[in-house]
Design a protein around this motif. Structure first.
Motif, PDB file in Angstrom:
ATOM      1  N   ALA A  97      88.190  38.984  39.791  1.00 40.87           N
ATOM      2  CA  ALA A  97      88.091  37.879  38.834  1.00 40.87           C
ATOM      3  C   ALA A  97      87.322  38.315  37.594  1.00 40.87           C
ATOM      4  CB  ALA A  97      87.429  36.676  39.476  1.00 40.87           C
ATOM      5  N   THR A  98      87.888  38.003  36.442  1.00 34.79           N
ATOM      6  CA  THR A  98      87.277  38.323  35.151  1.00 34.79           C
ATOM      7  C   THR A  98      87.359  37.097  34.263  1.00 34.79           C
ATOM      8  OG1 THR A  98      87.842  40.676  35.273  1.00 34.79           O
ATOM      9  CG2 THR A  98      87.456  39.765  33.079  1.00 34.79           C
ATOM     10  N   ARG A  99      86.289  36.848  33.538  1.00 34.47           N
ATOM     11  CA  ARG A  99      86.305  35.749  32.570  1.00 34.47           C
ATOM     12  C   ARG A  99      85.748  36.255  31.252  1.00 34.47           C
ATOM     13  NH1 ARG A  99      88.547  30.746  31.103  1.00 34.47           N
ATOM     14  NH2 ARG A  99      87.428  30.301  29.172  1.00 34.47           N
ATOM     15  N   VAL A 100      86.551  36.088  30.193  1.00 34.48           N
ATOM     16  CA  VAL A 100      86.187  36.561  28.869  1.00 34.48           C
ATOM     17  C   VAL A 100      86.073  35.370  27.928  1.00 34.48           C
ATOM     18  CG1 VAL A 100      86.882  38.007  26.923  1.00 34.48           C
ATOM     19  CG2 VAL A 100      87.351  38.763  29.259  1.00 34.48           C
ATOM     20  N   PHE A 101      84.982  35.333  27.167  1.00 33.21           N
ATOM     21  CA  PHE A 101      84.808  34.360  26.097  1.00 33.21           C
ATOM     22  C   PHE A 101      84.822  35.130  24.785  1.00 33.21           C
ATOM     23  CE2 PHE A 101      82.740  32.320  29.734  1.00 33.21           C
ATOM     24  CZ  PHE A 101      83.329  31.056  29.706  1.00 33.21           C
ATOM     25  N   GLY A 102      85.885  34.995  24.014  1.00 38.52           N
ATOM     26  CA  GLY A 102      86.016  35.780  22.789  1.00 38.52           C
ATOM     27  C   GLY A 102      86.118  37.252  23.132  1.00 38.52           C
ATOM     28  N   HIS A 103      85.140  38.024  22.669  1.00 41.16           N
ATOM     29  CA  HIS A 103      85.104  39.460  22.991  1.00 41.16           C
ATOM     30  C   HIS A 103      84.080  39.776  24.074  1.00 41.16           C
ATOM     31  CE1 HIS A 103      87.729  40.365  19.603  1.00 41.16           C
ATOM     32  NE2 HIS A 103      86.935  39.666  18.808  1.00 41.16           N
ATOM     33  N   LEU A 104      83.485  38.747  24.668  1.00 39.13           N
ATOM     34  CA  LEU A 104      82.430  38.959  25.652  1.00 39.13           C
ATOM     35  C   LEU A 104      82.954  38.709  27.063  1.00 39.13           C
ATOM     36  CD1 LEU A 104      79.410  39.479  26.272  1.00 39.13           C
ATOM     37  CD2 LEU A 104      79.060  37.004  26.028  1.00 39.13           C
ATOM     38  N   ALA A 105      82.906  39.742  27.914  1.00 33.67           N
ATOM     39  CA  ALA A 105      83.292  39.602  29.322  1.00 33.67           C
ATOM     40  C   ALA A 105      82.063  39.156  30.097  1.00 33.67           C
ATOM     41  CB  ALA A 105      83.833  40.920  29.872  1.00 33.67           C
ATOM     42  N   VAL A 106      82.043  37.894  30.540  1.00 32.15           N
ATOM     43  CA  VAL A 106      80.894  37.342  31.236  1.00 32.15           C
ATOM     44  C   VAL A 106      80.954  37.641  32.726  1.00 32.15           C
ATOM     45  CG1 VAL A 106      79.634  35.201  31.740  1.00 32.15           C
ATOM     46  CG2 VAL A 106      80.689  35.531  29.500  1.00 32.15           C
ATOM     47  N   VAL A 107      82.165  37.671  33.283  1.00 37.12           N
ATOM     48  CA  VAL A 107      82.392  38.069  34.678  1.00 37.12           C
ATOM     49  C   VAL A 107      83.437  39.177  34.664  1.00 37.12           C
ATOM     50  CG1 VAL A 107      83.249  37.336  36.941  1.00 37.12           C
ATOM     51  CG2 VAL A 107      81.811  35.789  35.602  1.00 37.12           C
ATOM     52  N   ARG A 108      83.166  40.275  35.399  1.00 37.89           N
ATOM     53  CA  ARG A 108      84.038  41.451  35.309  1.00 37.89           C
ATOM     54  C   ARG A 108      84.457  41.933  36.699  1.00 37.89           C
ATOM     55  NH1 ARG A 108      80.837  45.183  30.807  1.00 37.89           N
ATOM     56  NH2 ARG A 108      79.612  43.518  29.883  1.00 37.89           N
ATOM     57  N   ASP A 109      85.709  41.742  37.027  1.00 35.80           N
ATOM     58  CA  ASP A 109      86.303  42.316  38.245  1.00 35.80           C
ATOM     59  C   ASP A 109      85.478  42.020  39.492  1.00 35.80           C
ATOM     60  OD1 ASP A 109      88.472  43.518  36.839  1.00 35.80           O
ATOM     61  OD2 ASP A 109      87.120  45.102  36.180  1.00 35.80           O
ATOM     62  N   VAL A 110      85.146  40.765  39.700  1.00 35.44           N
ATOM     63  CA  VAL A 110      84.278  40.395  40.818  1.00 35.44           C
ATOM     64  C   VAL A 110      85.101  39.999  42.035  1.00 35.44           C
ATOM     65  CG1 VAL A 110      82.580  38.720  41.651  1.00 35.44           C
ATOM     66  CG2 VAL A 110      82.349  39.706  39.363  1.00 35.44           C
TER      67      VAL A 110
END
Length: 292
Positions: free
Chosen positions: A11-24
């Motif tokens: 699971a990945t969540r990106v806001f704009g250019h910022l990845a807040v959660v990465r491949d979890v």
């Protein structure tokens, strides 16, 4: 095969250019308490919001009870957010009635012991510890299969915290799965399994003994402990003060003595605590080494 109550897959969540959660990757099964650890900004709350269906993943998948989050899956879980999710202008009885209307269950059977005398007092006028007990009662009233708790003991005294953790363990013993975020290492030790996040990534997971493993901490004895502390901090290391000794995770005695030279100091190695291992895993220098 045991049903997974909550799961995220890359699971990945990106806001704009910022990845807040990465491949979890995360899993919660019945009867287990999973602790989600991380500093502020690590991505814990965003991950929880994805699992609840409040935020869609930018990439990867999340599921509740084997299917995408939905109104139906929401009825099988209890959620206590950081802000507690209570209506402050309503009374405890009215908040419980609202939960009953939304989720069914036993919300109208009565307030927990100790809250009944306060049933007509607006929630906003109640002490924080009482509000947290009410939030727990509301989340548990419909006997959820999954309990999700975001910093559930923040701001309460040690006795109230211990009582809330009794409630968490009781829920797990009654077959529910529990996913709980915390900053407190003594609370983390109560969990069956831990997931440590930093900068949106999982940097360690497993039982406490597995995460701590063979990690060591350097103990420093010096007459100028204040100067040593300042020198270590300036070097970008994390130091903890215990009495008049310093404990420095993620370093060797030789490295610390070189850093402090020519200051008179004695340094030796000891097994790390969970908190020291957590600091080692999440401090920026350590994360930079692990980042791809």
């Amino acid at each position: 095969m045991t049903e997974l109550l909550a799961q995220s897959m890359s699971a990945t969540r990106v806001f704009g250019h910022l990845a807040v959660v990465r491949d979890v990757d995360l899993q919660v099964a019945p009867r287990e308490v999973v602790g989600l650890l991380g500093a502020n900004g690590a991505g814990k709350t965003t991950l929880i919001r994805m699992l609840l269906g409040l935020l869609p993943p930018t990439q990867g998948e999340v599921s509740l009870f084997g299917q995408p989050p939905s109104i139906d899956t929401r009825r099988r879980l209890g959620y206590v957010p950081q802000g507690l999710g209570l209506y402050e202008d309503l009374t405890p009885a009215e908040n419980m009635a609202f939960a009953h209307a939304a989720f069914g269950g036993d919300a109208l059977a009565g307030l927990p012991a100790g809250l009944e005398p306060l049933r007509k007092v607006p929630v906003g006028r109640l002490p924080l510890g009482v509000q947290r007990r009410l939030a727990f009662a509301q989340a548990l009233a419909h006997r959820p299969d999954l309990l999700v708790l975001d910093e559930p003991t923040s701001g309460v005294d040690p006795l109230a915290s211990a009582r809330l953790w009794e409630t968490i363990r009781d829920a797990a013993d009654a077959d529910a799965g529990v996913l709980v975020t915390t900053h407190h290492m003594d609370e983390a030790a109560e969990c069956d399994r831990l997931i440590v996040m930093a900068d949106g990534r999982v940097v360690a997971e497993g039982k406490v003994a597995t995460i701590v493993g063979f990690a060591r901490v350097t103990v420093v004895e010096t007459p100028d402990w204040a100067g040593a502390f300042e020198t270590i901090e300036r070097a970008g290391k994390v130091a903890g003060l215990v009495g008049r000794t310093l404990r420095v995770p993620g370093t060797t005695p030789e490295q610390v003595l070189e850093l402090l030279a020519p200051m008179p100091a004695k340094a030796y190695s000891m097994p790390a605590t969970l908190e020291e291992r957590f600091l080692e895993l999440t401090q920026p220098a350590a994360r930079a080494v692990r980042a791809p």
